[in-house]
Design an enzyme around this catalytic site. Structure first.
Site, PDB file in Angstrom:
ATOM      1  N   ASN A   1       0.865  -1.188   0.000  1.00 58.23           N
ATOM      2  CA  ASN A   1       0.000   0.000   0.000  1.00 58.23           C
ATOM      3  C   ASN A   1       0.901   1.237   0.000  1.00 58.23           C
ATOM      4  O   ASN A   1       0.787   2.127   0.839  1.00 58.23           O
ATOM      5  CB  ASN A   1      -0.951  -0.015   1.203  1.00 58.23           C
ATOM      6  CG  ASN A   1      -2.061   1.007   1.042  1.00 58.23           C
ATOM      7  OD1 ASN A   1      -2.279   1.866   1.870  1.00 58.23           O
ATOM      8  ND2 ASN A   1      -2.744   0.944  -0.075  1.00 58.23           N
ATOM      9  N   LEU A   2       1.762   1.259  -0.963  1.00 56.01           N
ATOM     10  CA  LEU A   2       2.865   2.226  -0.967  1.00 56.01           C
ATOM     11  C   LEU A   2       2.403   3.672  -1.161  1.00 56.01           C
ATOM     12  O   LEU A   2       1.454   3.936  -1.890  1.00 56.01           O
ATOM     13  CB  LEU A   2       3.864   1.850  -2.059  1.00 56.01           C
ATOM     14  CG  LEU A   2       4.464   0.446  -1.939  1.00 56.01           C
ATOM     15  CD1 LEU A   2       5.547   0.240  -2.997  1.00 56.01           C
ATOM     16  CD2 LEU A   2       5.035   0.195  -0.550  1.00 56.01           C
ATOM     17  N   HIS A   3       3.090   4.573  -0.485  1.00 53.68           N
ATOM     18  CA  HIS A   3       2.853   6.008  -0.616  1.00 53.68           C
ATOM     19  C   HIS A   3       4.206   6.706  -0.720  1.00 53.68           C
ATOM     20  O   HIS A   3       5.264   6.040  -0.745  1.00 53.68           O
ATOM     21  CB  HIS A   3       2.032   6.533   0.563  1.00 53.68           C
ATOM     22  CG  HIS A   3       2.554   6.135   1.908  1.00 53.68           C
ATOM     23  ND1 HIS A   3       3.804   6.511   2.368  1.00 53.68           N
ATOM     24  CD2 HIS A   3       2.016   5.361   2.896  1.00 53.68           C
ATOM     25  CE1 HIS A   3       4.000   6.024   3.572  1.00 53.68           C
ATOM     26  NE2 HIS A   3       2.936   5.312   3.916  1.00 53.68           N
TER      27      HIS A   3
ATOM     28  N   HIS B   1       7.153   5.531   1.579  1.00 52.77           N
ATOM     29  CA  HIS B   1       7.892   4.344   1.119  1.00 52.77           C
ATOM     30  C   HIS B   1       8.803   4.697  -0.054  1.00 52.77           C
ATOM     31  O   HIS B   1       9.938   4.236  -0.142  1.00 52.77           O
ATOM     32  CB  HIS B   1       6.924   3.260   0.647  1.00 52.77           C
ATOM     33  CG  HIS B   1       5.961   2.766   1.682  1.00 52.77           C
ATOM     34  ND1 HIS B   1       4.625   3.072   1.651  1.00 52.77           N
ATOM     35  CD2 HIS B   1       6.142   1.983   2.769  1.00 52.77           C
ATOM     36  CE1 HIS B   1       4.010   2.483   2.666  1.00 52.77           C
ATOM     37  NE2 HIS B   1       4.915   1.822   3.377  1.00 52.77           N
TER      38      HIS B   1
ATOM     39  N   GLN C   1       3.408  -9.857  13.227  1.00 58.47           N
ATOM     40  CA  GLN C   1       3.564  -8.604  13.966  1.00 58.47           C
ATOM     41  C   GLN C   1       2.239  -7.936  14.321  1.00 58.47           C
ATOM     42  O   GLN C   1       2.223  -6.823  14.839  1.00 58.47           O
ATOM     43  CB  GLN C   1       4.477  -7.642  13.207  1.00 58.47           C
ATOM     44  CG  GLN C   1       3.882  -7.038  11.950  1.00 58.47           C
ATOM     45  CD  GLN C   1       4.923  -6.267  11.168  1.00 58.47           C
ATOM     46  OE1 GLN C   1       5.859  -6.835  10.636  1.00 58.47           O
ATOM     47  NE2 GLN C   1       4.764  -4.947  11.092  1.00 58.47           N
TER      48      GLN C   1
ATOM     49  N   LYS D   1       9.806   7.458  10.658  1.00 55.31           N
ATOM     50  CA  LYS D   1       8.393   7.504  11.056  1.00 55.31           C
ATOM     51  C   LYS D   1       8.113   6.435  12.125  1.00 55.31           C
ATOM     52  O   LYS D   1       7.376   6.663  13.078  1.00 55.31           O
ATOM     53  CB  LYS D   1       7.529   7.298   9.810  1.00 55.31           C
ATOM     54  CG  LYS D   1       6.205   6.618  10.003  1.00 55.31           C
ATOM     55  CD  LYS D   1       5.162   7.595  10.447  1.00 55.31           C
ATOM     56  CE  LYS D   1       3.741   7.064  10.364  1.00 55.31           C
ATOM     57  NZ  LYS D   1       3.533   5.672  10.628  1.00 55.31           N
TER      58      LYS D   1
ATOM     59  N   VAL E   1       8.087  11.456   5.714  1.00 53.83           N
ATOM     60  CA  VAL E   1       7.407  12.256   4.692  1.00 53.83           C
ATOM     61  C   VAL E   1       6.009  12.578   5.214  1.00 53.83           C
ATOM     62  O   VAL E   1       5.309  11.693   5.726  1.00 53.83           O
ATOM     63  CB  VAL E   1       7.315  11.489   3.357  1.00 53.83           C
ATOM     64  CG1 VAL E   1       6.555  12.307   2.314  1.00 53.83           C
ATOM     65  CG2 VAL E   1       8.713  11.140   2.850  1.00 53.83           C
TER      66      VAL E   1
ATOM     67  N   ARG F   1      -2.356   3.594   7.195  1.00 52.38           N
ATOM     68  CA  ARG F   1      -3.515   3.577   8.090  1.00 52.38           C
ATOM     69  C   ARG F   1      -4.319   4.880   8.044  1.00 52.38           C
ATOM     70  O   ARG F   1      -5.435   4.930   8.569  1.00 52.38           O
ATOM     71  CB  ARG F   1      -3.076   3.263   9.518  1.00 52.38           C
ATOM     72  CG  ARG F   1      -2.586   1.818   9.648  1.00 52.38           C
ATOM     73  CD  ARG F   1      -2.320   1.404  11.070  1.00 52.38           C
ATOM     74  NE  ARG F   1      -2.154  -0.033  11.198  1.00 52.38           N
ATOM     75  CZ  ARG F   1      -0.972  -0.664  11.288  1.00 52.38           C
ATOM     76  NH1 ARG F   1       0.157   0.023  11.258  1.00 52.38           N
ATOM     77  NH2 ARG F   1      -0.917  -1.973  11.396  1.00 52.38           N
TER      78      ARG F   1
HETATM   79  P1  AMP Z   1       5.259  -0.216   6.367  1.00 49.35           P
HETATM   80  O1  AMP Z   1       4.824  -0.616   4.989  1.00 49.35           O
HETATM   81  O2  AMP Z   1       4.264   0.621   7.090  1.00 49.35           O
HETATM   82  O3  AMP Z   1       5.768  -1.380   7.174  1.00 49.35           O
HETATM   83  O4  AMP Z   1       6.509   0.731   6.171  1.00 49.35           O
HETATM   84  C1  AMP Z   1       7.622   0.306   5.446  1.00 49.35           C
HETATM   85  C2  AMP Z   1       8.744   1.281   5.652  1.00 49.35           C
HETATM   86  O5  AMP Z   1       8.356   2.582   5.211  1.00 49.35           O
HETATM   87  C3  AMP Z   1       9.133   1.414   7.134  1.00 49.35           C
HETATM   88  O6  AMP Z   1      10.541   1.490   7.236  1.00 49.35           O
HETATM   89  C4  AMP Z   1       8.472   2.710   7.518  1.00 49.35           C
HETATM   90  O7  AMP Z   1       9.119   3.376   8.586  1.00 49.35           O
HETATM   91  C5  AMP Z   1       8.589   3.515   6.237  1.00 49.35           C
HETATM   92  N1  AMP Z   1       7.597   4.593   6.221  1.00 49.35           N
HETATM   93  C6  AMP Z   1       6.267   4.487   6.462  1.00 49.35           C
HETATM   94  N2  AMP Z   1       5.684   5.701   6.421  1.00 49.35           N
HETATM   95  C7  AMP Z   1       6.656   6.595   6.170  1.00 49.35           C
HETATM   96  C8  AMP Z   1       6.705   8.022   6.030  1.00 49.35           C
HETATM   97  N3  AMP Z   1       5.605   8.780   6.147  1.00 49.35           N
HETATM   98  N4  AMP Z   1       7.895   8.608   5.775  1.00 49.35           N
HETATM   99  C9  AMP Z   1       9.019   7.859   5.668  1.00 49.35           C
HETATM  100  N5  AMP Z   1       9.051   6.511   5.780  1.00 49.35           N
HETATM  101  C10 AMP Z   1       7.895   5.892   6.038  1.00 49.35           C
END
Ligand code: AMP
Length: 284
Positions: A32-34, A37, A61, A151, A178, A189
């Site tokens: 669910n990349l933004h 990521h 987790q 984050k 970001v 989320r």
């Molecule tokens: P997730 O898919 O939520 O497990 O996040 C994957 C990676 O992206 C983790 O290392 C997070 O810390 C990073 N990440 C998530 N949201 C952000 C953000 N807003 N800015 C920078 N890195 C992020």
């Protein structure tokens, strides 16, 4: 961009690259990349010869009453964004590949002190799930550098410590958070917020900014500051989980004269729990 769903495919693809001396950068995600990521991918692209990303919603987790079942899964859109960002290889395994012996498998990585506070209190077992899957992913990809967002500050520290304690031969890079223009940290989320909650959600970041400002101006009455911060979050209609001022490396209450601090917060909306943090450097 190539895609692999099997561990063996990843190894077959990466072994020759590693042997040829190419630097492998790795970005683990739950998809669910933004743009958050993608900042990690951009950093990896700039610093490495080969960029590998993983998309895997790790069941280990998530707690029993958490959002594993409804966590957004958008693999095709993720693959398109990763291709656009210059990722070379996407690893998107199924549960049977990552946990062939089931989630009750006998070997886990269980981080201790750093994982027992803050998010670890409200999400028991969460960081053991994170550390275990990250350890497995590191052993599969064997990257030279792994990129994590600040984050998830506590997660970053837990992973850094695991790398040190278990002698992983790789570098962990933390990438700044970001944010949306109104300050809200990007998160998968955020999609669970109602429009009205979304409008009010920047209160978490604003509260952290206020706390940081108070610390920089010399206040050291941490408990009173945390209490005032919780009130601000509650006044905006959210249920505060925790707000804490801690040492940036220890996550423990700051010792007198400690200058590298971090303020962290978590709060509940109706259908989501949001977290954020801000590093703060203070004078004596
Ligand atoms: P997730 O898919 O939520 O497990 O996040 C994957 C990676 O992206 C983790 O290392 C997070 O810390 C990073 N990440 C998530 N949201 C952000 C953000 N807003 N800015 C920078 N890195 C992020």
């Amino acid at each position: 961009m190539e895609r692999a769903t099997r561990i063996e495919e990843v190894r077959r693809r990466l072994d020759p690259e590693r042997n040829a001396g190419r630097r492998i950068g790795f970005v683990p995600t739950m998809g669910n990349l933004h743009a958050g990521h993608l900042a990690l991918v951009a950093r990896a692209r700039a610093e490495c010869d080969l960029v590998v990303a993983s998309v895997y919603v790790n069941p280990l987790q998530f707690g029993a009453n958490e959002d594993f079942d409804r966590y957004p899964r958008t693999l095709e859109a993720d693959a398109a964004q990763l291709t656009e960002a210059g990722c070379d290889l996407l690893f998107c395994p199924r549960d049977e590949e990552m946990y062939p012996n089931g989630l009750a498998e006998q070997t886990r990585v269980v981080p201790t002190a750093l994982a027992d506070v803050l998010c670890g209190v409200s999400r028991p077992g969460h960081f053991a799930g994170v550390a275990t899957v990250v350890a497995k992913l590191f052993n599969i990809v064997r990257p030279h550098v792994a990129y994590f967002g600040t984050k998830d500050y506590q997660q970053l520290l837990v992973v850094r410590r695991m790398v040190e304690d278990l002698c992983y031969d790789l570098e962990v890079v933390g990438v700044p958070t970001v944010r949306e223009p109104d300050g809200l940290a990007l998160s998968s989320r955020n999609a669970f917020l109602t429009p009205d909650e979304r409008r009010r959600a920047p209160v978490l970041y604003q509260t952290l900014c206020w706390l940081a400002e108070q610390l920089r101006s010399g206040r050291r009455d941490f408990s009173a500051l945390e209490e005032e911060g919780r009130k601000r979050i509650a006044a905006a209609g959210f249920r505060p989980d925790y707000l804490a001022v801690v040492g940036a490396q220890t996550l423990a209450p700051p010792s007198p004269g400690e200058r590298e601090l971090v303020v962290l917060g978590a709060m509940y909306a109706e259908a989501a729990r949001l977290i954020d943090n801000l590093p703060v450097q203070v004078g004596d």
